[in-house]
Enzyme design. Structure first.
Site, PDB file in Angstrom:
ATOM      1  N   HIS A  45       0.815  -1.216   0.000  1.00  0.00           N
ATOM      2  CA  HIS A  45       0.000   0.000   0.000  1.00  0.00           C
ATOM      3  C   HIS A  45       0.856   1.278   0.000  1.00  0.00           C
ATOM      4  CE1 HIS A  45       0.596  -1.656   4.022  1.00  0.00           C
ATOM      5  NE2 HIS A  45       0.701  -0.407   4.448  1.00  0.00           N
ATOM      6  N   CYS A  73       7.533  -0.048  -2.103  1.00  0.00           N
ATOM      7  CA  CYS A  73       6.836   0.030  -0.820  1.00  0.00           C
ATOM      8  C   CYS A  73       7.033   1.457  -0.327  1.00  0.00           C
ATOM      9  CB  CYS A  73       7.330  -1.030   0.168  1.00  0.00           C
ATOM     10  SG  CYS A  73       9.065  -0.922   0.640  1.00  0.00           S
ATOM     11  N   GLY A  74       6.752   1.723   0.937  1.00  0.00           N
ATOM     12  CA  GLY A  74       6.829   3.104   1.410  1.00  0.00           C
ATOM     13  C   GLY A  74       8.222   3.692   1.254  1.00  0.00           C
ATOM     14  N   THR A  75       9.211   2.988   1.787  1.00  0.00           N
ATOM     15  CA  THR A  75      10.596   3.464   1.702  1.00  0.00           C
ATOM     16  C   THR A  75      11.420   2.708   0.660  1.00  0.00           C
ATOM     17  OG1 THR A  75      11.285   1.861   3.355  1.00  0.00           O
ATOM     18  CG2 THR A  75      10.640   4.057   4.162  1.00  0.00           C
ATOM     19  N   GLY A  76      10.972   1.550   0.279  1.00  0.00           N
ATOM     20  CA  GLY A  76      11.751   0.650  -0.584  1.00  0.00           C
ATOM     21  C   GLY A  76      12.609  -0.322   0.208  1.00  0.00           C
ATOM     22  N   ILE A  77      12.739  -0.085   1.494  1.00  0.00           N
ATOM     23  CA  ILE A  77      13.650  -0.901   2.307  1.00  0.00           C
ATOM     24  C   ILE A  77      13.087  -2.312   2.518  1.00  0.00           C
ATOM     25  CG2 ILE A  77      14.733  -1.139   4.574  1.00  0.00           C
ATOM     26  CD1 ILE A  77      14.804   1.987   4.635  1.00  0.00           C
ATOM     27  N   GLY A  78      11.833  -2.401   2.869  1.00  0.00           N
ATOM     28  CA  GLY A  78      11.229  -3.714   3.101  1.00  0.00           C
ATOM     29  C   GLY A  78      11.255  -4.577   1.855  1.00  0.00           C
ATOM     30  N   MET A  79      10.894  -3.988   0.723  1.00  0.00           N
ATOM     31  CA  MET A  79      10.917  -4.728  -0.548  1.00  0.00           C
ATOM     32  C   MET A  79      12.337  -5.179  -0.883  1.00  0.00           C
ATOM     33  SD  MET A  79       8.067  -5.323  -2.033  1.00  0.00           S
ATOM     34  CE  MET A  79       6.405  -4.746  -2.383  1.00  0.00           C
ATOM     35  N   HIS A 135      27.068  -1.932 -12.956  1.00  0.00           N
ATOM     36  CA  HIS A 135      27.997  -2.672 -12.094  1.00  0.00           C
ATOM     37  C   HIS A 135      27.375  -3.879 -11.406  1.00  0.00           C
ATOM     38  CE1 HIS A 135      31.192   0.740 -11.573  1.00  0.00           C
ATOM     39  NE2 HIS A 135      30.935   0.444 -12.826  1.00  0.00           N
TER      40      HIS A 135
HETATM   41  C1  RB5 Z   1       4.043   0.164   5.104  1.00  0.00           C
HETATM   42  O1  RB5 Z   1       3.373   1.073   5.903  1.00  0.00           O
HETATM   43  C2  RB5 Z   1       5.546   0.429   5.114  1.00  0.00           C
HETATM   44  O2  RB5 Z   1       6.094   0.050   6.336  1.00  0.00           O
HETATM   45  C3  RB5 Z   1       6.194  -0.304   3.986  1.00  0.00           C
HETATM   46  O3  RB5 Z   1       5.626   0.156   2.794  1.00  0.00           O
HETATM   47  C4  RB5 Z   1       7.692  -0.145   3.777  1.00  0.00           C
HETATM   48  O4  RB5 Z   1       8.071   1.197   3.846  1.00  0.00           O
HETATM   49  C5  RB5 Z   1       8.577  -1.034   4.531  1.00  0.00           C
HETATM   50  O5  RB5 Z   1       9.790  -1.046   4.292  1.00  0.00           O
END
Ligand code: RB5
Length: 139
Positions: free
Chosen positions: A17, A73-79, A106
């Site tokens: 989301h 995702c929100g930050t891209g970190i989780g993905m 690279h």
């Molecule tokens: C969802 O609210 C958020 O935590 C997710 O999109 C992402 O930023 C996690 O890394």
């Protein structure tokens, strides 16, 4: 710059989301440039957990169903954490044209990751175009 043809990359896109709205804009942009785009969800207004959205994209690339993946995702970190757990996936979290270019030159990245709550549409479109148009240097 790629010509519109059947030889262009098959791209799979997905998000949770936090990235759904930006994904919608990117999908329109990619289709307008002639890319074949499969959207694995979610749509704006729907909720999901990012690992559930990353794994089908990784699977499509590993199985050769798609050439490249784009995850948001929100930050891209989780993905980024989720996608890079899959052997054969080289997912790059990119914030600008330079990181996008270098992730291809690279690292031969096969998945582009962006933060839907970090980037504006214009910058995300630019990152995406650079990433799709840059070849791996090899070696
Ligand atoms: C969802 O609210 C958020 O935590 C997710 O999109 C992402 O930023 C996690 O890394």
């Amino acid at each position: 710059m790629h010509e519109c043809s059947d030889n262009m990359f098959k791209i799979v896109v997905s998000s949770d989301h936090g990235g759904a709205e930006l994904k919608s804009f990117l999908k329109i942009h990619l289709e307008s440039r002639g890319y074949s785009v499969s959207d694995f969800g979610v749509q704006p207004g729907e909720k999901s957990d990012y690992p559930d959205m990353a794994l089908p994209v990784a699977d499509a690339i590993i199985k050769g169903v798609a050439d490249r993946g784009i995850l948001l995702c929100g930050t891209g970190i989780g993905m980024s954490i989720a996608a890079n757990r899959i052997p054969g996936i080289r997912a790059a979290l990119c914030h600008d044209d330079c990181t996008a270019r270098m992730s291809r030159r690279h690292n031969d990245a096969n998945v582009l990751i962006m933060g839907g709550r970090i980037l504006g549409v214009q910058l995300a479109v630019s990152i995406t175009d650079v990433w799709l148009e840059t070849d791996f240097d090899g070696g």
